[in-house]
Design a protein around this motif. Sequence first.
Motif, PDB file in Angstrom:
ATOM      1  N   ALA A   1      48.987  14.721 140.870  1.00 51.48           N
ATOM      2  CA  ALA A   1      50.229  13.997 140.561  1.00 51.48           C
ATOM      3  C   ALA A   1      51.355  14.980 140.259  1.00 51.48           C
ATOM      4  N   SER A   2      51.021  16.083 139.575  1.00 54.93           N
ATOM      5  CA  SER A   2      52.027  17.114 139.281  1.00 54.93           C
ATOM      6  C   SER A   2      52.584  17.713 140.566  1.00 54.93           C
ATOM      7  N   LEU A   3      51.691  18.045 141.506  1.00 53.28           N
ATOM      8  CA  LEU A   3      52.151  18.619 142.776  1.00 53.28           C
ATOM      9  C   LEU A   3      52.995  17.619 143.565  1.00 53.28           C
ATOM     10  N   ALA A   4      52.595  16.357 143.561  1.00 44.43           N
ATOM     11  CA  ALA A   4      53.362  15.346 144.300  1.00 44.43           C
ATOM     12  C   ALA A   4      54.768  15.199 143.717  1.00 44.43           C
ATOM     13  N   ILE A   5      54.876  15.187 142.378  1.00 45.92           N
ATOM     14  CA  ILE A   5      56.197  15.070 141.743  1.00 45.92           C
ATOM     15  C   ILE A   5      57.039  16.301 142.062  1.00 45.92           C
ATOM     16  N   ARG A   6      56.417  17.485 142.008  1.00 46.20           N
ATOM     17  CA  ARG A   6      57.163  18.710 142.289  1.00 46.20           C
ATOM     18  C   ARG A   6      57.612  18.752 143.744  1.00 46.20           C
ATOM     19  N   ALA A   7      56.750  18.294 144.686  1.00 50.21           N
ATOM     20  CA  ALA A   7      57.143  18.278 146.099  1.00 50.21           C
ATOM     21  C   ALA A   7      58.323  17.347 146.320  1.00 50.21           C
TER      22      ALA A   7
ATOM     23  N   THR B   1      47.831  19.519 149.911  1.00 48.10           N
ATOM     24  CA  THR B   1      46.805  19.369 150.947  1.00 48.10           C
ATOM     25  C   THR B   1      45.518  20.085 150.552  1.00 48.10           C
ATOM     26  N   ILE B   2      45.640  21.297 149.997  1.00 46.35           N
ATOM     27  CA  ILE B   2      44.456  22.040 149.548  1.00 46.35           C
ATOM     28  C   ILE B   2      43.747  21.284 148.442  1.00 46.35           C
ATOM     29  N   LEU B   3      44.517  20.702 147.524  1.00 46.04           N
ATOM     30  CA  LEU B   3      43.901  19.935 146.439  1.00 46.04           C
ATOM     31  C   LEU B   3      43.123  18.741 146.984  1.00 46.04           C
ATOM     32  N   VAL B   4      43.713  18.033 147.942  1.00 41.39           N
ATOM     33  CA  VAL B   4      43.000  16.891 148.541  1.00 41.39           C
ATOM     34  C   VAL B   4      41.721  17.357 149.223  1.00 41.39           C
ATOM     35  N   ALA B   5      41.780  18.538 149.854  1.00 38.83           N
ATOM     36  CA  ALA B   5      40.610  19.046 150.568  1.00 38.83           C
ATOM     37  C   ALA B   5      39.488  19.426 149.606  1.00 38.83           C
ATOM     38  N   VAL B   6      39.827  20.076 148.482  1.00 39.05           N
ATOM     39  CA  VAL B   6      38.771  20.550 147.574  1.00 39.05           C
ATOM     40  C   VAL B   6      38.238  19.456 146.666  1.00 39.05           C
ATOM     41  N   SER B   7      38.978  18.365 146.510  1.00 34.68           N
ATOM     42  CA  SER B   7      38.484  17.270 145.662  1.00 34.68           C
ATOM     43  C   SER B   7      37.933  16.163 146.538  1.00 34.68           C
ATOM     44  N   GLY B   8      37.126  16.562 147.554  1.00 38.73           N
ATOM     45  CA  GLY B   8      36.565  15.606 148.502  1.00 38.73           C
ATOM     46  C   GLY B   8      35.388  14.859 147.937  1.00 38.73           C
ATOM     47  N   PRO B   9      34.492  14.354 148.798  1.00 41.89           N
ATOM     48  CA  PRO B   9      33.427  13.449 148.371  1.00 41.89           C
ATOM     49  C   PRO B   9      32.178  14.133 147.840  1.00 41.89           C
ATOM     50  N   THR B  10      32.195  15.485 147.707  1.00 39.54           N
ATOM     51  CA  THR B  10      30.966  16.156 147.329  1.00 39.54           C
ATOM     52  C   THR B  10      30.640  16.026 145.853  1.00 39.54           C
ATOM     53  N   ARG B  11      31.608  15.719 145.016  1.00 37.19           N
ATOM     54  CA  ARG B  11      31.373  15.607 143.585  1.00 37.19           C
ATOM     55  C   ARG B  11      32.126  14.402 143.033  1.00 37.19           C
ATOM     56  N   PRO B  12      31.780  13.954 141.819  1.00 34.29           N
ATOM     57  CA  PRO B  12      32.582  12.909 141.193  1.00 34.29           C
ATOM     58  C   PRO B  12      34.003  13.417 140.957  1.00 34.29           C
ATOM     59  N   MET B  13      34.988  12.531 141.089  1.00 29.50           N
ATOM     60  CA  MET B  13      36.383  12.940 140.958  1.00 29.50           C
ATOM     61  C   MET B  13      36.669  13.370 139.529  1.00 29.50           C
TER      62      MET B  13
ATOM     63  N   TYR C   1      60.462  25.438 150.129  1.00 32.85           N
ATOM     64  CA  TYR C   1      59.941  25.100 148.799  1.00 32.85           C
ATOM     65  C   TYR C   1      59.091  23.831 148.812  1.00 32.85           C
ATOM     66  N   PRO C   2      59.592  22.701 149.293  1.00 33.95           N
ATOM     67  CA  PRO C   2      58.719  21.515 149.320  1.00 33.95           C
ATOM     68  C   PRO C   2      57.531  21.682 150.268  1.00 33.95           C
ATOM     69  N   MET C   3      57.698  22.542 151.287  1.00 35.73           N
ATOM     70  CA  MET C   3      56.572  22.749 152.191  1.00 35.73           C
ATOM     71  C   MET C   3      55.412  23.454 151.475  1.00 35.73           C
ATOM     72  N   PHE C   4      55.748  24.426 150.619  1.00 30.34           N
ATOM     73  CA  PHE C   4      54.695  25.084 149.838  1.00 30.34           C
ATOM     74  C   PHE C   4      54.004  24.092 148.904  1.00 30.34           C
ATOM     75  N   ASP C   5      54.800  23.195 148.322  1.00 32.42           N
ATOM     76  CA  ASP C   5      54.205  22.173 147.447  1.00 32.42           C
ATOM     77  C   ASP C   5      53.224  21.300 148.228  1.00 32.42           C
ATOM     78  N   LEU C   6      53.627  20.889 149.426  1.00 28.45           N
ATOM     79  CA  LEU C   6      52.749  20.046 150.239  1.00 28.45           C
ATOM     80  C   LEU C   6      51.512  20.816 150.697  1.00 28.45           C
ATOM     81  N   MET C   7      51.677  22.131 150.906  1.00 25.97           N
ATOM     82  CA  MET C   7      50.511  22.944 151.241  1.00 25.97           C
ATOM     83  C   MET C   7      49.496  22.903 150.106  1.00 25.97           C
ATOM     84  N   GLN C   8      49.960  23.091 148.879  1.00 29.66           N
ATOM     85  CA  GLN C   8      49.049  23.057 147.733  1.00 29.66           C
ATOM     86  C   GLN C   8      48.436  21.669 147.556  1.00 29.66           C
TER      87      GLN C   8
END
Length: 753
Positions: A203-209, A182-194, A173-180
Amino acid sequence: MTARVRSPLAGRVGLVAAAFVVLGEAGWLLAGLPRAALVSDLGAVAVASWAALACTGVARRHPAPLRRFWVLLAVTMTLAALGRTVWTVERLGGDALPHTPLVGGLFTAGIVTGTAALLCSLAAPRSVVGQARTVLDGVIVALALIPIGWVVVFRDIAAADLADPLRTFGLLYPMFDLMQLTILVAVSGPTRPMWRALTLIGASLAIRAAADAVYVSLVAHDSYAAGHPIDVCWPLSYLLIGAATGHPPPADCDGEEETIEPPLPPWWRVALPYLPVGGAIVAVVLARRPTGQTPHLIFVAMMVLLGVLALRQGLAANENLRLVARLRRLAYSDQLTGLPNRLTFTRRLRRALRDGRPVAVLLLDLDGFKQVNDRFGHAAGDRLLTTIAERMHDTVGGDGMIARLGGDEFAVLVGPPVPPERLAERLLAALEPLPGEEDLGVHPSASIGIAEYGPQHTSHTDLLRDADIAMYAAKAAGKSAYRVCTPRLRESAVSRAELIADLRRAVDEGQLLIEFQPIVDLATGTVKSAEALVRWRHPRLGVLPPARFLPLAEETGLILAIDRWVLGQACRAAATWRQRAPEVTVAVNIAAAHLRRPDLVATVTEALEAAGLPPDALTLELTESALIDGSETVLERLAQLRELGVRIAIDDFGTGYSSLSYLHRIPATELKIDRSFVARLDAEDSRAYATVEMVNRLAGAFDLMVVAEGVETGAQHAAVAAIGCVQGQGWRYGRPTALPDLLATLTPIDVAR
């Protein structure tokens, strides 16, 4: 319409209500009040349901790309609410911790839809390969953290207690949270404004993990009971997702494709999926049991991790191959037209010469393309280049290779049996406007230079140089034409290049000199002014007239330095002769390039002050072609000069773009009728006479004084005087002469002789 107006207020009310539910639940659980488990379950169901409604509402107000993102999040929150509802019902039915397949299926489905939502965010990769790579990055992190979690959570648990699948597989369960995450960090990279919404979802995923990790640890140690304070973390994570719906995306995140190259990702983004792998290897060693065996879950996780890593590297290799192919296209192709570029053309030409093949180069330069860019903009110019490139490519076909060398310059490499002259004719015909295009004014012709490889060429650069020489000869011949490079053209180009090199040294080495031609009053013969005419005392060719070198000076930009020198010398000379004839002024020609310079007024002012010459003793002569620009900036500079007292003369009037509109706008003080009209007065040309008379009347209407240029005979003098021209200039009144000789003529001239 009313619903849209009320929706922001309704969203804020719902957010406040959901926040009160979370705060109330937190207080209830921390205080240890009765029925804590039921309160925990109902709070989670209520907040998840509200978050699902909030995501559904915001999805209706966004375009398709964002709509999919919010709809998938709404489905994720709905699955969370359903899963928690089933959990509550089964728990009330007597199962303390109902980890049933139905509950697990609902939560797993929520993980799938949540991951799909992240891949639909605006900053996520658009290609299938990019999305697969991002998912694999998350899976790698999740699998690598399983051994680490095992060491942290289960190391002190007896092997017998791990027989329960809940305790063994609950670590996922926490591993799936960390997977998501990681994907969020990858897609919110430097190509666009945050986007702030992604920050809240992260923050929601971090709390759930964190909550899932603590929950699994407590269950593994038999210390968890429903209603534990950790339960408040799940509704809190749902609350953050609902709060994210109140933040619109940045202005430039409109769902459109990027038009510029994205920046390179930071190093940590590239290394992110591999950073936990080292920790996983250490954890595997630490997780080994005293018997030397590795737990089954750890073994399976590491095997899967190796497989995923291999797949991820395969995708990376595929991406590298695609990148190499793209770089090759960028390196060897023109990005606008798709034609081969200069590098490709040069390599092909050098290979042909190395193989000893008889080849010819056609160099094409579009005529008047700059005017298209200036008039219609660079976007229209790019479209025109694309269209022209397609026509030329179809015309050349298999007879040669056409390339775009840059700007509006193209080249064709052709070999036997195709005659280069015939191909040039076909290209010129292909560039003729199609029916209906004549009125658009955006179809330039081309000038083509042809150079055939021969013994005189030692390299490909010699061949390209000769094609360039022939191309400029075609432009000089009237454009929309072709010329073949000949020895005579080559010698002329060499002489021209040598003359330009000599001209660069002429000002510094004092090779320029000034002669003055008097301008007289036609009625009295009094010298009223003198025009400064520059000459070049060439050390090898003798004294050269302006027509021999001023066009080269304008082409190379040397005209600015020459004009400044002439202006300074003329002002000093006028200050000298005004001591003898205070009313005699000086006239100086100014090139068009000076009108476009912001320091024009300062240059003239400095020359006047350095010579001690009053501004009204200076006349600046400007040709019609120089004035045709007529921009507001140029007109403002001329107006400033007139305010100083400097006079403005329109030179060679009638030969350029004579227009009543620019006579209205330009603050001129006099017109100089071109010598070509005056010369025909000798032959009693009635049309020439009428032209000069018309110009004289026109000047009178605009309160401009008229100077007749090129008066050489008595008949011409009599004609311009009879017409009413006030002043005249020409050999009839004096040839250009040095300053000492001019001083001797500052007495009335017998104009009747």
